[in-house]
Each structure stands twice: as structure tokens, then as C-alpha cells.
Design an enzyme around this catalytic site. Sequence first.
Site, PDB file in Angstrom:
ATOM      1  N   SER A  94     -24.917 -17.180 116.628  1.00 47.58           N
ATOM      2  CA  SER A  94     -25.223 -15.841 117.127  1.00 47.58           C
ATOM      3  C   SER A  94     -25.628 -15.856 118.602  1.00 47.58           C
ATOM      4  CB  SER A  94     -26.365 -15.226 116.315  1.00 47.58           C
ATOM      5  OG  SER A  94     -26.094 -15.262 114.938  1.00 47.58           O
TER       6      SER A  94
HETATM    7  N1  SAH Z   1     -27.624 -17.485 112.535  1.00 47.71           N
HETATM    8  C1  SAH Z   1     -26.405 -18.244 112.466  1.00 47.71           C
HETATM    9  C2  SAH Z   1     -25.262 -17.258 112.312  1.00 47.71           C
HETATM   10  C3  SAH Z   1     -24.108 -17.787 111.617  1.00 47.71           C
HETATM   11  S1  SAH Z   1     -22.814 -16.628 111.372  1.00 47.71           S
HETATM   12  C4  SAH Z   1     -26.275 -19.065 113.733  1.00 47.71           C
HETATM   13  O1  SAH Z   1     -26.852 -18.666 114.747  1.00 47.71           O
HETATM   14  O2  SAH Z   1     -25.595 -20.077 113.739  1.00 47.71           O
HETATM   15  C5  SAH Z   1     -23.097 -16.145 109.706  1.00 47.71           C
HETATM   16  C6  SAH Z   1     -22.993 -17.222 108.657  1.00 47.71           C
HETATM   17  O3  SAH Z   1     -23.117 -16.583 107.385  1.00 47.71           O
HETATM   18  C7  SAH Z   1     -21.680 -17.986 108.624  1.00 47.71           C
HETATM   19  O4  SAH Z   1     -21.928 -19.354 108.742  1.00 47.71           O
HETATM   20  C8  SAH Z   1     -21.097 -17.648 107.260  1.00 47.71           C
HETATM   21  O5  SAH Z   1     -20.379 -18.712 106.663  1.00 47.71           O
HETATM   22  C9  SAH Z   1     -22.354 -17.322 106.458  1.00 47.71           C
HETATM   23  N2  SAH Z   1     -22.116 -16.518 105.261  1.00 47.71           N
HETATM   24  C10 SAH Z   1     -21.211 -15.529 105.081  1.00 47.71           C
HETATM   25  N3  SAH Z   1     -21.279 -15.046 103.831  1.00 47.71           N
HETATM   26  C11 SAH Z   1     -22.270 -15.737 103.190  1.00 47.71           C
HETATM   27  C12 SAH Z   1     -22.822 -15.696 101.871  1.00 47.71           C
HETATM   28  N4  SAH Z   1     -22.361 -14.867 100.944  1.00 47.71           N
HETATM   29  N5  SAH Z   1     -23.825 -16.556 101.573  1.00 47.71           N
HETATM   30  C13 SAH Z   1     -24.301 -17.427 102.507  1.00 47.71           C
HETATM   31  N6  SAH Z   1     -23.811 -17.504 103.773  1.00 47.71           N
HETATM   32  C14 SAH Z   1     -22.806 -16.681 104.102  1.00 47.71           C
END
Ligand code: SAH
Length: 213
Positions: free
Chosen positions: A61
Site C-alpha cells: 500500500s
Molecule cells: N497492507 C498490505 C496490502 C496488501 S494488498 C501491504 O502494505 O503490503 C492486499 C492483500 O490482501 C493482498 O496481498 C491480497 O492477496 C490479500 N487478500 C485479498 N483477499 C483476501 C482474503 N480473502 N483473505 C486474506 N487476504 C486477502
Amino acid sequence: MDLNAARERMVLEQLERRGIHDTRVLGAMRAVQRDRFIAPEFAEHAYDDGPLPIGSDQTISQPYMVALICEVAALAGGERVLEIGTGSGYQTAVLARLCARIYSVETIPALHQRARVILAAQQIDNVELRLGDGSSGWSEQAPFDAIVVTAAMPGIPRPLLDQLTPEGRLVAPIGEDELQTLVRISRIGGAWREEYFGECRFVKMTGKYGFGD
Ligand code: SAH
């Protein structure tokens, strides 16, 4: 390139100037090295004002969004927090500095495994990671003082609200798959209060309460 200087500049120009004022959040954003959570070829962009690719079609993010979500979660230090969407583990590391214990769920095995290695290398030990669909929370570890969601959801799953403590709050991007609003839902006695913190763009949540797989 001086990454420490770039990080200081990020805190000043992207966070403080845009209104992030919780000093604990600013301190955590100053301390966590975002460059450690991305591939070496992107390191020089680690403190740029936007998301970056982390593989598996997902992104780390934008620093401002990480700080805003942490500020809106209003953590004092003693909380148990659930994060849904570990991704790179960057926000997990920031949250680990702001609460007592952070539980984080990721659905993509490669990202879950990578975050585990990076967080261990940083000696962050108040973190529990789980692989699986986090869209209905983590009932075995509930209740949580705060739940933060870092992927877009079409609505607010009832099971998540049921996993909050009596003073708990949920912070999540809610809306369409292309554009969402950052929403905070707090439990005040028997009622729910809903507050809005502007538009945002997150990758889609998959799973039971997401946009489908
Ligand atoms: N805060 C993280 C953001 C990652 S993007 C960072 O800064 O790196 C959002 C993440 O949510 C992705 O890795 C995606 O795979 C995950 N995600 C999507 N659907 C999900 C679910 N149902 N359960 C758990 N994680 C999920």
C-alpha cells in the site's frame, strides 16, 4: 541513494503535511523500513508516494494509506488487532509497533510465506500470521480491539463485527472494485457508529465476503 533520508522526507511531505498527526503513527512510519518489504529492484522507489508491485498481482500500500488506516484505528498500545490482507507485511510491521499483538491473514501462499520470512528477519515477534481466506475474520483469536482490512470489500461482513470487543472498531475500504471509501465502524455500547475518511483504491478482496475469486 540514502533510504533513511528518503524515509524522513516521506514522513514529512506525504504524512505530516497531509494531516497525519498521531505521533505514535508518525514514529512507527519513521521506524519501519519499507524498502525491506519490496524486491531490491524497487528499493529506490520505496518511499515514493504510491503503491508498488509485490508479485502475485498484489501491491504494497501507499505509505499515506498505511498511516491513515493506522491513525483511524486509534491504537494506544495495548490492543489485539486483526489485519486482513498481510500482503508484503509492511503494514503488519507498522501495526506491530502500535499495538500489543497483531494477527494477520493472507490468502496467497507465496505472499504469506514471504511476509513470514521478512518479519522474522526484522525480529518482529508480536505477530501471528495465518494463511487462508480472512474475509470472515479469525474467530479462534477473537475478540479484537481493532480489525483493519487492507483489500477492498463490497460490504461489511457481519462476522467481522461480531469479532470486535465492546469498544472495538473496524477500518476498511468499502465500495466498488475500482473505488472505495475508507470507513470506520465503532461499537458504542449497543449501537454502531459509521464514519468516512475519504476515497481510496485498494486491490480487491477475494473469498467468501470479497468480490469472488
Ligand atoms: N497492507 C498490505 C496490502 C496488501 S494488498 C501491504 O502494505 O503490503 C492486499 C492483500 O490482501 C493482498 O496481498 C491480497 O492477496 C490479500 N487478500 C485479498 N483477499 C483476501 C482474503 N480473502 N483473505 C486474506 N487476504 C486477502
